[in-house]
Design a protein around this motif. Structure first.
Motif, short mmCIF file in Angstrom:
data_model
loop_
_atom_site.label_atom_id
_atom_site.label_comp_id
_atom_site.label_asym_id
_atom_site.label_seq_id
_atom_site.Cartn_x
_atom_site.Cartn_y
_atom_site.Cartn_z
N GLY A 1 -7.64 0.97 -3.00
CA GLY A 1 -8.16 2.05 -2.16
C GLY A 1 -7.09 2.66 -1.28
O GLY A 1 -5.89 2.57 -1.56
N ASP A 2 -7.53 3.27 -0.16
CA ASP A 2 -6.61 4.01 0.70
C ASP A 2 -6.53 3.45 2.12
O ASP A 2 -5.79 4.00 2.95
CB ASP A 2 -7.04 5.49 0.79
CG ASP A 2 -7.02 6.16 -0.57
OD1 ASP A 2 -6.06 5.94 -1.33
OD2 ASP A 2 -7.99 6.90 -0.88
N LEU B 1 6.06 -7.66 -7.54
CA LEU B 1 5.74 -6.30 -7.99
C LEU B 1 6.35 -5.24 -7.08
O LEU B 1 6.63 -4.12 -7.52
CB LEU B 1 4.22 -6.12 -8.06
CG LEU B 1 3.53 -6.88 -9.19
CD1 LEU B 1 2.02 -6.88 -9.00
CD2 LEU B 1 3.90 -6.28 -10.55
N MET B 2 6.60 -5.60 -5.83
CA MET B 2 7.27 -4.69 -4.90
C MET B 2 8.77 -4.67 -5.12
O MET B 2 9.48 -3.85 -4.53
CB MET B 2 6.97 -5.11 -3.45
CG MET B 2 5.52 -4.95 -3.05
SD MET B 2 5.16 -5.78 -1.47
CE MET B 2 6.23 -4.87 -0.36
N GLY B 3 9.28 -5.60 -5.94
CA GLY B 3 10.71 -5.67 -6.19
C GLY B 3 11.49 -6.35 -5.08
O GLY B 3 12.72 -6.23 -5.01
N ASN B 4 10.79 -7.09 -4.22
CA ASN B 4 11.45 -7.75 -3.08
C ASN B 4 11.68 -9.22 -3.44
O ASN B 4 10.83 -10.07 -3.21
CB ASN B 4 10.60 -7.62 -1.82
CG ASN B 4 11.35 -8.02 -0.56
OD1 ASN B 4 12.18 -8.93 -0.59
ND2 ASN B 4 11.07 -7.34 0.53
N GLU B 5 12.85 -9.51 -4.00
CA GLU B 5 13.14 -10.86 -4.45
C GLU B 5 13.27 -11.84 -3.30
O GLU B 5 12.89 -13.02 -3.43
CB GLU B 5 14.43 -10.86 -5.29
CG GLU B 5 14.31 -10.11 -6.61
CD GLU B 5 15.58 -10.18 -7.43
OE1 GLU B 5 16.49 -10.96 -7.06
OE2 GLU B 5 15.66 -9.46 -8.44
N MET C 1 0.83 -1.22 0.00
CA MET C 1 0.00 0.00 0.00
C MET C 1 0.86 1.27 0.00
O MET C 1 0.48 2.28 -0.59
CB MET C 1 -0.92 0.00 1.22
CG MET C 1 -2.06 -1.00 1.14
SD MET C 1 -3.30 -0.58 -0.11
CE MET C 1 -4.15 0.79 0.70
N ALA C 2 2.02 1.19 0.64
CA ALA C 2 2.88 2.37 0.75
C ALA C 2 3.64 2.67 -0.53
O ALA C 2 4.11 3.80 -0.71
CB ALA C 2 3.86 2.18 1.90
N GLN C 3 3.76 1.69 -1.43
CA GLN C 3 4.56 1.92 -2.63
C GLN C 3 3.82 1.58 -3.92
O GLN C 3 4.42 1.57 -4.99
CB GLN C 3 5.86 1.10 -2.55
CG GLN C 3 5.66 -0.40 -2.57
CD GLN C 3 6.98 -1.16 -2.48
OE1 GLN C 3 7.47 -1.42 -1.40
NE2 GLN C 3 7.57 -1.48 -3.63
N LYS C 4 2.52 1.35 -3.85
CA LYS C 4 1.78 0.91 -5.04
C LYS C 4 1.78 1.98 -6.12
O LYS C 4 1.86 3.18 -5.85
CB LYS C 4 0.35 0.55 -4.65
CG LYS C 4 -0.47 1.76 -4.17
CD LYS C 4 -1.87 1.33 -3.76
CE LYS C 4 -2.65 2.55 -3.25
NZ LYS C 4 -4.01 2.19 -2.81
N THR C 5 1.67 1.51 -7.35
CA THR C 5 1.54 2.39 -8.52
C THR C 5 0.40 1.85 -9.37
O THR C 5 -0.01 0.69 -9.22
CB THR C 5 2.83 2.39 -9.37
OG1 THR C 5 3.01 1.07 -9.92
CG2 THR C 5 4.05 2.77 -8.54
N PRO C 6 -0.14 2.66 -10.27
CA PRO C 6 -1.18 2.16 -11.18
C PRO C 6 -0.74 0.92 -11.95
O PRO C 6 -1.53 0.01 -12.18
CB PRO C 6 -1.45 3.35 -12.09
CG PRO C 6 -1.12 4.55 -11.25
CD PRO C 6 0.05 4.12 -10.43
N ALA C 7 0.53 0.88 -12.37
CA ALA C 7 1.03 -0.26 -13.13
C ALA C 7 1.01 -1.53 -12.27
O ALA C 7 0.68 -2.62 -12.77
CB ALA C 7 2.44 0.01 -13.63
N MET C 8 1.37 -1.41 -11.00
CA MET C 8 1.36 -2.56 -10.10
C MET C 8 -0.06 -3.09 -9.92
O MET C 8 -0.31 -4.29 -9.93
CB MET C 8 1.98 -2.19 -8.75
CG MET C 8 3.47 -1.92 -8.82
SD MET C 8 4.12 -1.01 -7.39
CE MET C 8 4.00 -2.24 -6.09
#
Length: 225
Positions: free
Chosen positions: A184-185, A138-142, A94-101
């Motif tokens: 959402g938020d 999607l968060m980039g956390n491998e 939620m803290a790093q989401k983007t529309p693409a994600m």
């Protein structure tokens, strides 16, 4: 880089286990595997050792290799770890989401839906598990993605042994609700939904069920050498 022969065997057997084509308790005869993949028994042993490190199979002295049969207590522990990881994962998402994600997650949900409509058990099982790993990717956390892949592989055995047939449809519906909330938020609402989802999956397990039996030759017929 081309995958090694050992890696190919590991990947093939892992997929067969996760897609419920190799069932808990199945004996993995080295010679049958060597003949199927066209390799030496030494390479098969290397692959089986790797799978044992991932807890997908167990190696028994003088008896050989068997697809693991997780106990009811192990099932409880796996879900406890998943709650710790995945509730905090969606909070971080939620803290790093983007529309693409979010679009990528919606595409995944659409693929789940198609697999459900086709009654494609293997694809459905894989996609339902991959949903959780996809969030981490999607968060980039491998590191988190790799940890979840291992846990979800173990969960594939657990659900095969203990889950009811209607649970997959419920999981898909709950995934849809989680993605809607991620758009959402309200981070706490997302955390609650993930917690409830994992609670519901565990609650749907019949932990006193006898493990199923299977035949290696039948499972190998669906695995490309």
């Amino acid at each position: 880089m081309e995958p090694s022969t050992t890696d190919v065997i590991v990947e093939s057997l892992t997929r067969a286990i996760v897609e419920h084509r190799l069932l808990p308790g199945t004996k993995l005869a080295e010679q049958k595997l060597a003949d199927h993949f066209g390799v030496s028994r030494t390479l098969v042993r290397q692959a089986l050792f790797q799978l044992s490190q991932n807890r997908l199979i167990r190696l028994e002295p003088a008896r050989g290799a068997f697809v693991a049969t997780p106990s009811a207590e192990e099932a409880r522990q796996v879900f406890a770890v998943r709650r710790m990881l995945e509730t905090e994962m969606v909070r971080a998402f939620m803290a790093q989401k983007t529309p693409a994600m979010l679009r990528a997650l919606k595409q995944h949900i659409a693929a789940e839906h198609k697999a459900m409509e086709r009654e494609d058990v293997g694809q459905r099982t894989e996609l339902l598990a991959d949903f959780h790993v996809r969030i981490a990717e999607l968060m980039g956390n491998e590191v988190l993605a790799q940890l979840l892949e291992e846990l979800l592989s173990r969960c594939a055995l657990i659900t095969l042994m203990y889950q009811s047939s209607s649970a997959a449809a419920h999981s898909h519906e709950e995934h849809e609700a989680i993605v809607a909330a991620l758009a959402g938020d309200d981070a706490e609402a997302v955390v609650r939904l993930m917690q409830q989802h994992l609670d519901n999956v565990q609650a749907g397990l019949t932990l006193d069920r006898e493990p199923p039996a299977n035949d290696l030759s039948m499972a190998l017929s669906a695995i490309a050498p």
